[in-house]
Design an enzyme around this catalytic site. Structure first.
Site, PDB file in Angstrom:
ATOM      1  CG  ASP A 140      18.799  34.159  25.377  1.00 52.02           C
ATOM      2  OD1 ASP A 140      19.713  34.187  24.516  1.00 52.02           O
ATOM      3  OD2 ASP A 140      17.610  34.408  25.107  1.00 52.02           O
ATOM      4  CE  LYS A 203      14.506  35.451  26.916  1.00 53.19           C
ATOM      5  NZ  LYS A 203      15.219  34.160  26.741  1.00 53.19           N
ATOM      6  CE  LYS A 239      14.322  35.639  23.252  1.00 50.71           C
ATOM      7  NZ  LYS A 239      15.300  34.526  23.316  1.00 50.71           N
TER       8      LYS A 239
END
Length: 294
Positions: A140, A203, A239
């Site tokens: 990430d 995300k 996400k």
């Protein structure tokens, strides 16, 4: 001066008017929230959690204990699917990889100068490569928001592409830091640039320093993912992270993603929730009694 990055953004038909996005989200929730607010959805959502510890006080011992709780969950609740991943700082990837016994739970690491993305690009690449070497299945990273706001799209995209290469077989989630981008227009453009550069997931947020996930940001990101899929045939995951703490919050994100992207995205391969508090809330609602397992 036009360039390929600006052209890609300009061609997009994704809704980027803040008021219209807010109205669209409100309509989706009014029409569909209640039908999704049930036990089966709660169980699904639990299985989409990236169980996260990102604290200054994290240590090899605390991260090992954190991981052991995930192992223990499989033994104590065999009727439920476990969380999707354990998310930690990159230096702890080898700890989680060594301690984790559950085969269907992935190892995820934040990387690339998290949470600000403010360091040398060489450091970002090295950090990502070391995390993958240490056992990370997922990485990430944070979009370089400063470069994005300066309009340096080429630099933004090059950074993401280089970190994608450093991931090798690991999946890359790009955190847009939607609370810093603020507008639907910026979130749309950042989504397009990230996917253009090889993001496997979009995300919302780091949960550090800026407002976290919002349903409006999720809607814009999902619409961008849908458009990209229609154009390329490539499925990019979504996400939500940063402030997704309650069962109600989680069901709202599920509802938006279901209505925009459809059933294909309703697996933990393409839908995730980044959380530390949410797991116990969902577990309590699944079991019908207050439960503080994690």
């Amino acid at each position: 001066m036009s360039d390929k990055y600006s052209e890609a953004i300009a061609k997009s038909k994704v809704l980027a008017d803040d008021a219209a996005v807010k109205a669209a989200v409100e309509k989706i929730l009014a029409d569909h929230f209640e039908e999704n607010n049930n036990l089966e959805v709660y169980k699904f959502l639990f299985n989409t959690i990236d169980l996260t510890t990102l604290n200054a006080t994290d240590s090899p011992q605390s991260v090992a204990q954190f991981t052991e709780r995930v192992n223990a969950f499989d033994e104590e609740y065999p009727m439920l699917n476990n969380v999707a991943a354990i998310c930690v700082y990159p230096n702890f990837a080898p700890i989680v990889r060594t301690v984790l016994d559950v085969t269907k739970v992935n190892v995820a690491c934040v990387s690339g100068g998290f949470p600000s993305s403010q360091t040398f690009n060489e450091v970002k690449i090295a950090e990502t490569a070391l995390a993958v070497d240490g056992g990370a299945d997922e990485i990430d990273i944070v979009l370089n928001v400063g470069n994005y706001l300066d309009g340096d799209y080429e630099e933004v995209c090059d950074e993401i592409a280089e970190q994608k290469a450093a991931c090798r077989d690991a999946r890359l989630k790009v955190i847009l830091e939607t609370g810093a981008l603020k507008t639907a227009e910026n979130i749309k453009a950042a989504s397009i640039l990230s996917m253009y550069s090889g993001a496997d997931f979009l995300k919302t947020s780091t949960g550090k320093g800026y407002p976290g996930a919002s349903l409006e940001a999720a809607y814009v990101m999902a619409e961008a993912i849908k458009e990209y899929y229609e154009q390329t045939g490539t499925m990019v995951g979504f996400k939500a992270a940063g402030g997704v703490a309650t069962t109600e919050d989680a069901v709202k994100y599920y509802t938006v993603i279901k209505e925009v992207l459809g059933e294909k995205w309703l697996t933990n391969e393409y839908f995730r929730l980044g959380a530390s508090r949410l797991a116990n809330h969902l577990l309590s609602d699944i079991l019908g009694k207050e439960t503080k397992f994690f």
